[in-house]
Design a protein around this motif. Structure first.
Motif, PDB file in Angstrom:
ATOM      1  N   ILE A  90       0.770  -0.892  -0.040  1.00 44.18           N
ATOM      2  CA  ILE A  90      -0.074  -0.099  -0.063  1.00 44.18           C
ATOM      3  C   ILE A  90       0.870   1.125   0.086  1.00 44.18           C
ATOM      4  O   ILE A  90       2.308   1.077   0.083  1.00 44.18           O
ATOM      5  CB  ILE A  90      -1.173   0.089   1.160  1.00 44.18           C
ATOM      6  CG1 ILE A  90      -0.187  -0.089   2.651  1.00 44.18           C
ATOM      7  CG2 ILE A  90      -1.993  -1.030   1.019  1.00 44.18           C
ATOM      8  CD1 ILE A  90      -1.034   0.247   3.724  1.00 44.18           C
ATOM      9  N   ASP A  91       0.491   2.418  -0.046  1.00 48.44           N
ATOM     10  CA  ASP A  91       1.105   3.624  -0.122  1.00 48.44           C
ATOM     11  C   ASP A  91       2.113   3.567   1.190  1.00 48.44           C
ATOM     12  O   ASP A  91       1.939   3.335   2.253  1.00 48.44           O
ATOM     13  CB  ASP A  91       0.201   4.791   0.406  1.00 48.44           C
ATOM     14  CG  ASP A  91       0.811   6.190   0.463  1.00 48.44           C
ATOM     15  OD1 ASP A  91       1.941   6.316   0.541  1.00 48.44           O
ATOM     16  OD2 ASP A  91       0.136   7.116  -0.004  1.00 48.44           O
ATOM     17  N   PRO A  92       3.372   3.788   0.928  1.00 50.17           N
ATOM     18  CA  PRO A  92       4.483   3.707   1.595  1.00 50.17           C
ATOM     19  C   PRO A  92       4.173   4.779   2.693  1.00 50.17           C
ATOM     20  O   PRO A  92       4.700   4.309   3.947  1.00 50.17           O
ATOM     21  CB  PRO A  92       5.882   4.018   0.974  1.00 50.17           C
ATOM     22  CG  PRO A  92       5.383   4.360  -0.274  1.00 50.17           C
ATOM     23  CD  PRO A  92       4.013   4.055  -0.635  1.00 50.17           C
ATOM     24  N   PHE A  93       3.849   5.811   2.693  1.00 49.15           N
ATOM     25  CA  PHE A  93       3.636   6.606   3.973  1.00 49.15           C
ATOM     26  C   PHE A  93       2.705   6.125   4.839  1.00 49.15           C
ATOM     27  O   PHE A  93       3.126   6.070   6.000  1.00 49.15           O
ATOM     28  CB  PHE A  93       2.882   7.886   3.304  1.00 49.15           C
ATOM     29  CG  PHE A  93       2.718   8.963   4.375  1.00 49.15           C
ATOM     30  CD1 PHE A  93       3.656   9.882   5.049  1.00 49.15           C
ATOM     31  CD2 PHE A  93       1.607   9.074   5.063  1.00 49.15           C
ATOM     32  CE1 PHE A  93       3.313  10.639   5.912  1.00 49.15           C
ATOM     33  CE2 PHE A  93       1.195   9.940   6.066  1.00 49.15           C
ATOM     34  CZ  PHE A  93       2.184  10.775   6.662  1.00 49.15           C
ATOM     35  N   ILE A  94       1.651   5.261   4.323  1.00 51.23           N
ATOM     36  CA  ILE A  94       0.926   4.521   5.501  1.00 51.23           C
ATOM     37  C   ILE A  94       1.657   3.414   6.072  1.00 51.23           C
ATOM     38  O   ILE A  94       1.716   3.339   7.249  1.00 51.23           O
ATOM     39  CB  ILE A  94      -0.531   3.991   4.682  1.00 51.23           C
ATOM     40  CG1 ILE A  94      -1.297   5.508   4.525  1.00 51.23           C
ATOM     41  CG2 ILE A  94      -1.224   3.285   5.748  1.00 51.23           C
ATOM     42  CD1 ILE A  94      -2.638   4.969   3.399  1.00 51.23           C
ATOM     43  N   THR A  95       2.172   2.734   5.312  1.00 45.84           N
ATOM     44  CA  THR A  95       3.092   1.691   5.799  1.00 45.84           C
ATOM     45  C   THR A  95       4.014   2.021   6.661  1.00 45.84           C
ATOM     46  O   THR A  95       4.075   1.318   7.613  1.00 45.84           O
ATOM     47  CB  THR A  95       3.719   0.890   4.513  1.00 45.84           C
ATOM     48  OG1 THR A  95       3.001   0.455   3.514  1.00 45.84           O
ATOM     49  CG2 THR A  95       4.484  -0.310   4.895  1.00 45.84           C
ATOM     50  N   PHE A  96       4.915   3.157   6.630  1.00 42.66           N
ATOM     51  CA  PHE A  96       5.785   3.700   7.270  1.00 42.66           C
ATOM     52  C   PHE A  96       4.994   4.244   8.504  1.00 42.66           C
ATOM     53  O   PHE A  96       5.781   3.954   9.755  1.00 42.66           O
ATOM     54  CB  PHE A  96       6.895   4.368   6.722  1.00 42.66           C
ATOM     55  CG  PHE A  96       7.734   3.687   5.492  1.00 42.66           C
ATOM     56  CD1 PHE A  96       7.992   2.230   5.663  1.00 42.66           C
ATOM     57  CD2 PHE A  96       8.029   4.280   4.506  1.00 42.66           C
ATOM     58  CE1 PHE A  96       8.486   1.830   4.524  1.00 42.66           C
ATOM     59  CE2 PHE A  96       8.908   3.905   3.519  1.00 42.66           C
ATOM     60  CZ  PHE A  96       8.908   2.355   3.595  1.00 42.66           C
ATOM     61  N   SER A  97       4.057   5.068   8.365  1.00 40.40           N
ATOM     62  CA  SER A  97       3.550   5.529   9.631  1.00 40.40           C
ATOM     63  C   SER A  97       2.933   4.472  10.631  1.00 40.40           C
ATOM     64  O   SER A  97       2.974   4.629  11.893  1.00 40.40           O
ATOM     65  CB  SER A  97       2.346   6.349   9.089  1.00 40.40           C
ATOM     66  OG  SER A  97       2.535   7.532   8.432  1.00 40.40           O
ATOM     67  N   ASP A  98       2.220   3.314   9.919  1.00 38.28           N
ATOM     68  CA  ASP A  98       1.863   2.386  10.743  1.00 38.28           C
ATOM     69  C   ASP A  98       2.802   1.603  11.596  1.00 38.28           C
ATOM     70  O   ASP A  98       2.894   1.478  12.967  1.00 38.28           O
ATOM     71  CB  ASP A  98       1.093   1.248  10.183  1.00 38.28           C
ATOM     72  CG  ASP A  98      -0.354   1.690   9.621  1.00 38.28           C
ATOM     73  OD1 ASP A  98      -0.725   2.695   9.980  1.00 38.28           O
ATOM     74  OD2 ASP A  98      -0.817   0.970   8.747  1.00 38.28           O
ATOM     75  N   ASP A  99       3.980   1.540  11.012  1.00 42.15           N
ATOM     76  CA  ASP A  99       5.282   0.773  11.706  1.00 42.15           C
ATOM     77  C   ASP A  99       6.344   1.226  11.239  1.00 42.15           C
ATOM     78  O   ASP A  99       7.230   0.697   9.984  1.00 42.15           O
ATOM     79  CB  ASP A  99       4.979  -0.677  11.468  1.00 42.15           C
ATOM     80  CG  ASP A  99       5.866  -1.343  12.185  1.00 42.15           C
ATOM     81  OD1 ASP A  99       7.050  -0.811  12.839  1.00 42.15           O
ATOM     82  OD2 ASP A  99       6.067  -2.730  12.428  1.00 42.15           O
ATOM     83  N   PRO A 100       6.928   2.199  11.510  1.00 41.30           N
ATOM     84  CA  PRO A 100       8.391   2.757  11.146  1.00 41.30           C
ATOM     85  C   PRO A 100       9.532   1.771  11.033  1.00 41.30           C
ATOM     86  O   PRO A 100      10.631   1.974  10.314  1.00 41.30           O
ATOM     87  CB  PRO A 100       8.776   3.900  12.000  1.00 41.30           C
ATOM     88  CG  PRO A 100       7.458   4.106  12.666  1.00 41.30           C
ATOM     89  CD  PRO A 100       6.707   2.846  12.785  1.00 41.30           C
TER      90      PRO A 100
END
Length: 155
Positions: A90-100
């Motif tokens: 999914i969008d990397p911003f969401i992926t990294f926000s969920d679990d950096p």
């Protein structure tokens, strides 16, 4: 916020087969709150829901032991594996926000296999919110564990 004990409820079984450590987990979908990388809710999910929550597409592939086939619910994992591409499901911003911590995993897999990051990942890595989340949501121990895996060359 930085308590690995909170993730002990994930019910993962681990075994070693032919010298490789294998984790077995149920299919699940998760939701996160903005202050923690530990999922706020975890529910049984479909294969697609489970694949979408993965860090990168090549880690969202499933092996069906009944049909002896690899299943690619994202429809990009096999191509990314073949073409040496690191992309988030999914969008990397969401992926990294969920679990950096997934930021380090992206680098670990890219460097281990010599794969290239898609431009969307590079853009997300420049985001100040992602940088702040990285500093506030991940314990030093988890960062250390991931760095050791990088240095050991372990997947």
């Amino acid at each position: 916020m930085q308590n690995p004990e909170k993730s002990k409820h994930l019910e993962t079984a681990t075994t070693t087969i032919f010298g490789n450590q294998i984790d077995f987990v149920n299919l699940r979908c998760e939701s996160y709150n903005e202050n923690s990388r530990i999922p706020e809710t975890i529910e049984f999910g479909t294969p697609l829901q489970d694949a979408l929550r993965r860090d990168i597409t090549i880690n969202s592939l499933f092996y069906n032991i009944s049909s002896n086939q690899v299943e690619d619910y994202i429809e990009k994992g096999l191509d990314d594996l073949k073409n040496g591409i690191i992309r988030t499901p999914i969008d990397p911003f969401i992926t990294f926000s969920d679990d950096p911590l997934r930021v380090l995993r992206v680098f670990r897999f890219a460097s281990r296999f010599g794969f290239n990051l898609v431009p969307e990942i590079s853009s997300a890595l420049k985001d100040e919110g992602i940088k702040a989340d990285f500093g506030s949501k991940i314990s030093k121990e988890r960062i250390g564990d991931e760095l050791i895996k990088m240095l050991d060359g372990k997947i």
